[in-house]
Design an enzyme around this catalytic site. Structure first.
Site, PDB file in Angstrom:
ATOM      1  CB  CYS A 115     126.634  50.573  75.810  1.00  0.00           C
ATOM      2  SG  CYS A 115     125.763  50.961  77.610  1.00  0.00           S
ATOM      3  N   GLY A 116     126.509  53.994  76.888  1.00  0.00           N
ATOM      4  CA  GLY A 116     125.642  55.186  77.109  1.00  0.00           C
ATOM      5  C   GLY A 116     124.284  54.514  77.610  1.00  0.00           C
TER       6      GLY A 116
END
Length: 279
Positions: A115-116
């Site tokens: 997801c970052g």
């Protein structure tokens, strides 16, 4: 310290034949990043280049801009009852005089391997924290033919992928297509952070004359990391997101997607791509 790969027993079925054998898997372990001793973020990563990963993460957060901003990066005791060092907790100590941000950062940061930086997905956040405006002096100019060969060069350099088939990769190339650095990780954003963190440690920021190539899609987070490191060209073998394109257009980043051999789409910053036909 955790290994990059691990072995697990697996049952293989091939054309109706069943066999049992070990398989090589990419390792995934949590790493907590602390800033001046206080918890900041947890990311799921492939162990290795952990100090660079922490440094690169803090570049993308706008905390670090040069190696001089860092006093030390060390492993510290983990969360075990006996207090032993798990090599999964990294503490970054800022140099004297470097502003310490509000480490709540308006959120409790948890980043998975896919997801970052989910909690800071806004153009305004990048606009206000970017230290290195993307400015070309002289202008970076790349040929489509050069871009077309970069995915194969990236793939040839993916050592761990050959053994596991389960890693993303990110690489920095020169304007002439020379491979400058490559990192692999279970998370594509971690691979980029490791590249940027190594560049910070080597005093190479901003990365104003390089091409960043990623093995998957171009998300907002990856465009953000390119902008925060001053990288002028981001290329991906898969699709960009709409917000990544918006950020690229606003920040002056050249964004190339679906880079597969001679085929590619230029979504922003086409002035850096040497086009020879009317568009």
């Amino acid at each position: 310290m955790g290994r990059v790969t691990e072995r697990r027993r697996t049952i293989r079925i091939r054309d109706g034949a069943v066999t049992t054998r070990p398989d090589t898997l990419v390792a995934e372990e949590p790493m907590e990043i602390r800033l001046n001793g206080k918890p900041l973020a947890i990311t799921m990563r492939t162990p290795g280049d952990d100090f660079a990963l922490a440094a690169g993460f803090l570049v993308s957060e706008g905390v670090l801009g040069s190696a001089d901003d860092v006093r030390s990066i060390v492993y510290c005791a983990g969360a075990t009852d006996d207090g032993r060092n798990t090599y999964n907790v990294v503490d970054v100590q800022l140099a004297p005089g470097v502003p310490v941000p509000d480490i709540t950062l308006e959120r409790n940061v948890y980043t998975t391997s896919s997801c970052g930086l989910c909690g800071k997905a806004s153009l305004d956040a990048v606009r206000t924290t970017a230290r290195f405006p993307i400015a070309d002096t002289p202008p970076v100019r790349v040929e489509p033919a050069l871009l077309s060969v970069l995915p194969d060069r990236l793939r040839e350099a993916q050592r761990v992928f050959d053994r596991t088939g389960g890693l993303h990769a990110a690489a920095l190339f020169s304007e002439d297509g020379e491979l400058l650095d490559i990192r692999e990780d279970v998370g594509r954003h971690n691979a980029v952070d490791k590249l940027v963190g190594r560049a910070l440690q080597q005093g190479l920021l901003p990365l104003s004359r390089v091409i960043l190539l990623v093995s998957g899609r171009a998300s907002f987070e990856l465009a953000q990391k390119a902008v925060m490191a001053g990288i002028p060209v981001l290329a991906a073998v898969s699709a960009p997101s709409s917000l990544a394109v918006d950020l690229a257009a606003e920040a002056g980043l050249t964004l190339v997607g679906f880079l597969r051999g001679p085929s590619m789409n230029v979504y922003a910053g086409d002035e850096r791509v040497a086009l020879h036909s009317e568009v």
